[in-house]
Design a protein around this motif. Structure first.
Motif, PDB file in Angstrom:
ATOM      1  N   LEU A  28      14.723 -33.687 -13.932  1.00 39.05           N
ATOM      2  CA  LEU A  28      15.120 -32.804 -12.834  1.00 39.05           C
ATOM      3  C   LEU A  28      14.563 -33.246 -11.481  1.00 39.05           C
ATOM      4  O   LEU A  28      14.984 -32.751 -10.439  1.00 39.05           O
ATOM      5  N   LYS A  29      13.644 -34.178 -11.468  1.00 42.60           N
ATOM      6  CA  LYS A  29      13.006 -34.626 -10.228  1.00 42.60           C
ATOM      7  C   LYS A  29      14.012 -35.009  -9.137  1.00 42.60           C
ATOM      8  O   LYS A  29      13.876 -34.566  -7.995  1.00 42.60           O
ATOM      9  N   PRO A  30      15.062 -35.782  -9.441  1.00 43.51           N
ATOM     10  CA  PRO A  30      16.006 -36.140  -8.370  1.00 43.51           C
ATOM     11  C   PRO A  30      16.813 -34.959  -7.839  1.00 43.51           C
ATOM     12  O   PRO A  30      17.424 -35.045  -6.777  1.00 43.51           O
ATOM     13  N   ARG A  31      16.803 -33.842  -8.543  1.00 45.42           N
ATOM     14  CA  ARG A  31      17.580 -32.670  -8.124  1.00 45.42           C
ATOM     15  C   ARG A  31      16.768 -31.707  -7.250  1.00 45.42           C
ATOM     16  O   ARG A  31      17.308 -30.718  -6.761  1.00 45.42           O
ATOM     17  N   ILE A  32      15.489 -31.974  -7.038  1.00 52.37           N
ATOM     18  CA  ILE A  32      14.659 -31.067  -6.247  1.00 52.37           C
ATOM     19  C   ILE A  32      15.089 -31.131  -4.782  1.00 52.37           C
ATOM     20  O   ILE A  32      14.984 -32.153  -4.131  1.00 52.37           O
ATOM     21  N   ALA A  33      15.592 -29.998  -4.288  1.00 56.36           N
ATOM     22  CA  ALA A  33      16.018 -29.896  -2.888  1.00 56.36           C
ATOM     23  C   ALA A  33      14.979 -29.167  -2.047  1.00 56.36           C
ATOM     24  O   ALA A  33      14.941 -29.324  -0.835  1.00 56.36           O
ATOM     25  N   GLY A  34      14.137 -28.370  -2.679  1.00 54.84           N
ATOM     26  CA  GLY A  34      13.104 -27.645  -1.953  1.00 54.84           C
ATOM     27  C   GLY A  34      12.178 -26.922  -2.900  1.00 54.84           C
ATOM     28  O   GLY A  34      12.564 -26.572  -4.015  1.00 54.84           O
ATOM     29  N   CYS A  35      10.966 -26.714  -2.458  1.00 56.93           N
ATOM     30  CA  CYS A  35       9.967 -25.960  -3.212  1.00 56.93           C
ATOM     31  C   CYS A  35       9.002 -25.400  -2.184  1.00 56.93           C
ATOM     32  O   CYS A  35       8.496 -26.141  -1.343  1.00 56.93           O
ATOM     33  N   ASP A  36       8.749 -24.092  -2.227  1.00 62.68           N
ATOM     34  CA  ASP A  36       7.874 -23.508  -1.225  1.00 62.68           C
ATOM     35  C   ASP A  36       7.227 -22.243  -1.749  1.00 62.68           C
ATOM     36  O   ASP A  36       7.589 -21.739  -2.810  1.00 62.68           O
ATOM     37  N   ALA A  37       6.281 -21.734  -0.982  1.00 63.06           N
ATOM     38  CA  ALA A  37       5.618 -20.472  -1.269  1.00 63.06           C
ATOM     39  C   ALA A  37       5.897 -19.530  -0.109  1.00 63.06           C
ATOM     40  O   ALA A  37       5.775 -19.925   1.057  1.00 63.06           O
ATOM     41  N   ASP A  38       6.275 -18.310  -0.408  1.00 70.09           N
ATOM     42  CA  ASP A  38       6.567 -17.309   0.617  1.00 70.09           C
ATOM     43  C   ASP A  38       5.234 -16.789   1.161  1.00 70.09           C
ATOM     44  O   ASP A  38       4.568 -15.984   0.521  1.00 70.09           O
ATOM     45  N   GLN A  39       4.851 -17.253   2.332  1.00 70.62           N
ATOM     46  CA  GLN A  39       3.568 -16.891   2.919  1.00 70.62           C
ATOM     47  C   GLN A  39       3.556 -15.491   3.527  1.00 70.62           C
ATOM     48  O   GLN A  39       2.487 -14.976   3.842  1.00 70.62           O
ATOM     49  N   SER A  40       4.708 -14.848   3.659  1.00 75.08           N
ATOM     50  CA  SER A  40       4.754 -13.528   4.295  1.00 75.08           C
ATOM     51  C   SER A  40       4.809 -12.371   3.304  1.00 75.08           C
ATOM     52  O   SER A  40       4.574 -11.230   3.687  1.00 75.08           O
ATOM     53  N   SER A  41       5.089 -12.622   2.052  1.00 69.80           N
ATOM     54  CA  SER A  41       5.196 -11.548   1.060  1.00 69.80           C
ATOM     55  C   SER A  41       3.830 -10.925   0.784  1.00 69.80           C
ATOM     56  O   SER A  41       2.827 -11.621   0.644  1.00 69.80           O
ATOM     57  N   ARG A  42       3.822  -9.593   0.704  1.00 74.00           N
ATOM     58  CA  ARG A  42       2.599  -8.864   0.368  1.00 74.00           C
ATOM     59  C   ARG A  42       2.804  -8.050  -0.904  1.00 74.00           C
ATOM     60  O   ARG A  42       2.099  -7.075  -1.148  1.00 74.00           O
ATOM     61  N   SER A  43       3.752  -8.433  -1.736  1.00 72.12           N
ATOM     62  CA  SER A  43       4.091  -7.655  -2.921  1.00 72.12           C
ATOM     63  C   SER A  43       3.190  -7.945  -4.113  1.00 72.12           C
ATOM     64  O   SER A  43       3.304  -7.301  -5.137  1.00 72.12           O
ATOM     65  N   SER A  44       2.272  -8.887  -3.993  1.00 69.76           N
ATOM     66  CA  SER A  44       1.361  -9.235  -5.079  1.00 69.76           C
ATOM     67  C   SER A  44       0.134  -9.912  -4.482  1.00 69.76           C
ATOM     68  O   SER A  44       0.120 -10.264  -3.305  1.00 69.76           O
ATOM     69  N   ASP A  45      -0.891 -10.119  -5.302  1.00 61.93           N
ATOM     70  CA  ASP A  45      -2.035 -10.885  -4.820  1.00 61.93           C
ATOM     71  C   ASP A  45      -1.728 -12.382  -4.824  1.00 61.93           C
ATOM     72  O   ASP A  45      -2.462 -13.174  -4.264  1.00 61.93           O
ATOM     73  N   HIS A  46      -0.607 -12.769  -5.447  1.00 60.23           N
ATOM     74  CA  HIS A  46      -0.119 -14.152  -5.436  1.00 60.23           C
ATOM     75  C   HIS A  46       1.144 -14.209  -4.589  1.00 60.23           C
ATOM     76  O   HIS A  46       1.957 -13.286  -4.616  1.00 60.23           O
ATOM     77  N   GLN A  47       1.299 -15.292  -3.858  1.00 57.40           N
ATOM     78  CA  GLN A  47       2.511 -15.481  -3.065  1.00 57.40           C
ATOM     79  C   GLN A  47       3.613 -16.000  -3.991  1.00 57.40           C
ATOM     80  O   GLN A  47       3.373 -16.906  -4.794  1.00 57.40           O
ATOM     81  N   PRO A  48       4.823 -15.447  -3.879  1.00 58.25           N
ATOM     82  CA  PRO A  48       5.921 -15.942  -4.707  1.00 58.25           C
ATOM     83  C   PRO A  48       6.298 -17.380  -4.331  1.00 58.25           C
ATOM     84  O   PRO A  48       6.235 -17.744  -3.161  1.00 58.25           O
ATOM     85  N   MET A  49       6.655 -18.139  -5.330  1.00 55.20           N
ATOM     86  CA  MET A  49       7.115 -19.517  -5.104  1.00 55.20           C
ATOM     87  C   MET A  49       8.589 -19.594  -5.478  1.00 55.20           C
ATOM     88  O   MET A  49       9.068 -18.832  -6.307  1.00 55.20           O
ATOM     89  N   TRP A  50       9.278 -20.541  -4.866  1.00 56.06           N
ATOM     90  CA  TRP A  50      10.677 -20.770  -5.216  1.00 56.06           C
ATOM     91  C   TRP A  50      10.928 -22.264  -5.312  1.00 56.06           C
ATOM     92  O   TRP A  50      10.238 -23.072  -4.716  1.00 56.06           O
ATOM     93  N   LEU A  51      11.945 -22.562  -6.096  1.00 53.87           N
ATOM     94  CA  LEU A  51      12.377 -23.936  -6.313  1.00 53.87           C
ATOM     95  C   LEU A  51      13.883 -23.990  -6.152  1.00 53.87           C
ATOM     96  O   LEU A  51      14.597 -23.153  -6.702  1.00 53.87           O
ATOM     97  N   GLU A  52      14.364 -24.935  -5.355  1.00 55.79           N
ATOM     98  CA  GLU A  52      15.800 -25.111  -5.174  1.00 55.79           C
ATOM     99  C   GLU A  52      16.196 -26.472  -5.754  1.00 55.79           C
ATOM    100  O   GLU A  52      15.613 -27.508  -5.403  1.00 55.79           O
ATOM    101  N   LEU A  53      17.163 -26.424  -6.667  1.00 57.41           N
ATOM    102  CA  LEU A  53      17.714 -27.658  -7.268  1.00 57.41           C
ATOM    103  C   LEU A  53      19.124 -27.861  -6.756  1.00 57.41           C
ATOM    104  O   LEU A  53      19.868 -26.902  -6.560  1.00 57.41           O
ATOM    105  N   ARG A  54      19.505 -29.114  -6.533  1.00 59.01           N
ATOM    106  CA  ARG A  54      20.892 -29.372  -6.107  1.00 59.01           C
ATOM    107  C   ARG A  54      21.709 -29.795  -7.296  1.00 59.01           C
ATOM    108  O   ARG A  54      21.270 -30.160  -8.319  1.00 59.01           O
TER     109      ARG A  54
END
Length: 72
Positions: free
Chosen positions: A46-72
């Protein structure tokens, strides 16, 4: 044979510091300040399909910031 897992953040952000995923808002539980302790791993195919990966720095819904992964 076991599959090889790849760190999606490192692929999406080569040579950049990892985004903090705890300690941004919950200073009681994380008194040492923000740091990264959450990860997204993908199989090597799946490595060549990674289009983005980030952590939502503004979310306050947990003690952990949500992360997301976008595959193409």
């Amino acid at each position: 044979m076991h599959p090889l897992f790849i760190d999606a953040w490192t692929c999406a952000h080569p040579d950049e510091p990892r985004a903090a995923t705890v300690g941004l808002y919950d200073h009681d539980q994380w008194p040492d300040g923000p740091f990264a302790c959450d990860f997204i791993f993908v199989t090597e195919d799946l490595k060549p399909r990674i289009a983005g990966c980030d952590a939502d720095q503004s979310s306050r819904s947990s003690d952990h910031q949500p992360m997301w992964l976008e595959l193409r």
